[in-house]
Design a protein around this motif. Structure first.
Motif, PDB file in Angstrom:
ATOM      1  N   SER A 106       0.825  -1.221   0.000  1.00 50.10           N
ATOM      2  CA  SER A 106       0.000   0.000   0.000  1.00 50.10           C
ATOM      3  C   SER A 106       0.853   1.263   0.000  1.00 50.10           C
ATOM      4  O   SER A 106       0.362   2.345  -0.321  1.00 50.10           O
ATOM      5  N   SER A 161      -7.018   9.213  -6.865  1.00 53.67           N
ATOM      6  CA  SER A 161      -7.167   7.790  -7.210  1.00 53.67           C
ATOM      7  C   SER A 161      -6.156   6.930  -6.459  1.00 53.67           C
ATOM      8  O   SER A 161      -6.494   5.849  -5.953  1.00 53.67           O
ATOM      9  N   ARG A 162      -4.923   7.405  -6.352  1.00 52.66           N
ATOM     10  CA  ARG A 162      -3.886   6.624  -5.674  1.00 52.66           C
ATOM     11  C   ARG A 162      -4.094   6.596  -4.158  1.00 52.66           C
ATOM     12  O   ARG A 162      -3.861   5.567  -3.510  1.00 52.66           O
ATOM     13  N   GLU A 183      -6.815   4.107  -3.542  1.00 51.67           N
ATOM     14  CA  GLU A 183      -6.286   2.741  -3.691  1.00 51.67           C
ATOM     15  C   GLU A 183      -5.503   2.327  -2.447  1.00 51.67           C
ATOM     16  O   GLU A 183      -5.638   1.197  -1.943  1.00 51.67           O
ATOM     17  N   THR A 220      -6.463  -0.858   0.095  1.00 50.36           N
ATOM     18  CA  THR A 220      -5.565  -2.030   0.176  1.00 50.36           C
ATOM     19  C   THR A 220      -4.831  -2.115   1.512  1.00 50.36           C
ATOM     20  O   THR A 220      -4.340  -3.188   1.881  1.00 50.36           O
TER      21      THR A 220
END
Length: 289
Positions: free
Chosen positions: A74, A95-96, A99, A103
């Motif tokens: 991550s 977006s990152r 994510e 995760t």
């Protein structure tokens, strides 16, 4: 009986072999995951190094390699999100961070991801979503004072933004009402102008009719005057004709003039006769000496 016992042993043996193979496969998968995670971590470190040297492109490449090697790392999407954030590419950064938050397995990593998601929303001036992101960050770490401060700031900005939107809406409503009133007034004015125009046309027609009637009366009077004028010279002509002597007939004035002339002539003859008588008489002059 002996035969059945042999069958049971075979089944047990097969099961044992199957479990052994499954265990070996699991061990292999775990080893592969550990290897992939190690490789991903190495790429992450390379990305961190490039980012510290302000080499954004090299950092982005290494972080992407790290993400593709192991989805369990991550740190790679989180650090890539930070790189995009510093480069002001906020959509990619969001977006990152998202994510990384999904995760991540530790509360600490989740807290950091949602905190930075809140920062992205603040840059977008999407204060409502920023409030929710900071709240989620505090659920994973209620002790972070920076997140708490950002949450309070986001709430204050959201309040002002809503007040401004409401004020703008009220202004638009007032402008709309003003425009509607102006339209109604314009329609009313147009209606009044039409009425005035119609009345003016009727009035003009009436005045024109009256003027025409008066003109006709004047024309009639004028024609009557002309007729009278025509008649009057005729009557004058008749009187003048009566005063004028007829052919071979003396007028009254001519007769009086003629008689006066005759009288004067007789008087002159008489005066001559009288004068002769005086001259014929001898006068005796007597002197007193």
């Amino acid at each position: 009986m002996k035969k059945d016992m042999n069958k049971i042993k075979m089944i047990i043996l097969l099961v044992s072999v199957s479990l052994s193979i499954k265990g070996i496969a699991q061990d292999t998968n775990e080893q592969d995951k550990e290897k992939a995670l190690k490789t991903s971590t190495n790429f992450t470190w390379e990305g961190n190094k490039a980012l510290s040297e302000d080499d954004f492109i090299a950092a982005e490449v290494n972080y992407r390699k790290a993400i593709s090697e192991s989805p369990e790392n991550s740190a790679a999407p989180y650090n890539l999100g930070n790189a995009y954030y510093l480069n002001e590419t906020y959509n990619e950064a969001f977006s990152r961070f998202k994510e990384a938050g999904e995760t991540s397995t530790s509360k600490e990593d989740k807290h950091s991801a949602y905190h930075n998601m809140g920062n992205v929303f603040m840059k977008r001036k999407d204060y409502a979503k920023a409030v929710e992101a900071y709240k989620e960050a505090l659920r994973n770490d209620p002790t972070d004072e920076e997140t708490r401060y950002n949450l309070a700031l986001a709430k204050e900005l959201l309040k002002k933004d809503e007040e401004n939107k409401q004020q703008n809406q009220d202004d638009q409503d007032q402008d709309k009402e003003g425009k509607d009133e102006n339209k109604d007034q314009d329609k009313k004015d147009e209606g009044d102008n039409e009425d005035k125009k119609d009345k003016g046309d009727d009035g003009d027609k009436g005045e024109d009719g009256d003027k025409n009637e008066e003109q006709k009366d004047e024309n009639k009077d004028g024609e009557g005057d002309k007729k009278d004028q025509k008649k009057q010279p005729e009557q004058g002509d008749k009187e003048q004709q009566e005063q004028q002597p007829r052919p071979n007939q003396l007028s009254k004035q001519q007769v009086e003039n003629l008689l006066r002339a005759m009288q004067n002539a007789e008087k002159k003859v008489q005066d001559k006769i009288d004068a002769k008588k005086v001259k014929g008489v001898k006068i005796k002059n007597e002197k007193d000496w």
